[in-house]
Design a protein around this motif. Sequence first.
Motif, mmCIF file in Angstrom:
data_model
loop_
_atom_site.group_PDB
_atom_site.id
_atom_site.type_symbol
_atom_site.label_atom_id
_atom_site.label_comp_id
_atom_site.label_asym_id
_atom_site.label_seq_id
_atom_site.Cartn_x
_atom_site.Cartn_y
_atom_site.Cartn_z
ATOM 1 N N TYR A 37 19.346 20.980 -21.603
ATOM 2 C CA TYR A 37 20.444 21.829 -22.080
ATOM 3 C C TYR A 37 19.814 23.045 -22.753
ATOM 4 O O TYR A 37 19.146 22.923 -23.786
ATOM 5 C CB TYR A 37 21.341 21.080 -23.058
ATOM 6 N N TYR B 160 26.081 21.864 -14.603
ATOM 7 C CA TYR B 160 25.417 23.131 -14.889
ATOM 8 C C TYR B 160 25.933 24.201 -13.947
ATOM 9 O O TYR B 160 25.846 24.060 -12.724
ATOM 10 C CB TYR B 160 23.907 22.965 -14.736
ATOM 11 N N ARG C 11 22.377 18.560 -14.939
ATOM 12 C CA ARG C 11 21.442 19.221 -15.832
ATOM 13 C C ARG C 11 20.110 18.484 -15.934
ATOM 14 O O ARG C 11 20.069 17.257 -15.992
ATOM 15 C CB ARG C 11 22.049 19.370 -17.231
ATOM 16 N N MET D 118 16.913 26.200 -16.966
ATOM 17 C CA MET D 118 16.547 24.785 -17.046
ATOM 18 C C MET D 118 15.635 24.379 -15.891
ATOM 19 O O MET D 118 14.914 23.395 -15.980
ATOM 20 C CB MET D 118 17.798 23.910 -17.066
ATOM 21 N N GLU E 41 23.588 28.310 -21.506
ATOM 22 C CA GLU E 41 24.921 27.715 -21.625
ATOM 23 C C GLU E 41 25.870 28.559 -22.478
ATOM 24 O O GLU E 41 27.068 28.636 -22.199
ATOM 25 C CB GLU E 41 24.812 26.310 -22.230
#
Length: 265
Positions: free
Chosen positions: A98, A89, A95, A17, A103
């Motif tokens: 996502y 996170y 975060r 991310m 994840e």
Amino acid sequence: MYQTDPPRPPKEILPTMYHLKSEDPEEPGLPDEFHDLQPELLKQTFQPSNYSSEELFTGTDLNLYYDPRYPQWYKRPDWFAVLGVSHLYEQRDLRLSYVIWQEGVNPFIIVELLSPGTEEEDLGQTLRDVNKPPTKWQVYEQILRIPYYIVFNRYTDELQIFGLVTNRYQPLILNQGQLWIEEIQLGIGLWRGNYQGIERNWLRWYDSQGNWILTPEEREYKRAETERQRAEDIGLQLEQERQKAAKLAEYLRSLGLDPDNLPRN
């Protein structure tokens, strides 16, 4: 980064991310005020009894990266919830987006708030251009297989909820505009009330007793109201005791007795 033999997992070789775009100022369709308030109400009232707050993540207008083959493709749901993941996170950071391959858990439920420019795509009524990413409906239904997909039109107050049945979304039957979701021990439906000073129909969660889940502000108001009522009750009891004592003193005086100088045992 080149792949190895045996292949390394996507989580190790694909962008995280921190590397992916989290916002785009030039993207059309910036949220209006309703798109801020309604997701906040959903977040505040999303309290599954079978999950702790540490095992839940909810996202609002957050990039959802869904396909490791095309790591730059994303959708941006108005609101979504993921079960069984830390609200942070990797349990340490807020975060930016996502990322499915990081994840490892897909969202359980997604809510889209219809806008005139997005209605056809939100309801799966558009066809995919071969040169463009798949539509929201295709991503939610066929790629991520989100169990529940909710679409709410605030202009008509029409609520539609789709459930994944044999790998295809089917409209679910609502009971007076509400649907109970057994997996999370919560129901969702339309509530007519005042939220943030605005009276209208809102989408919110309710519990197994049919009671609407309270927001933090509503809980605080209820607590303060209970304390106020308790203080009033105590004050009323004290006043009643005072009146009883006054009547007793008056009666004693009628007998020729001084209530202030009565013998004590």
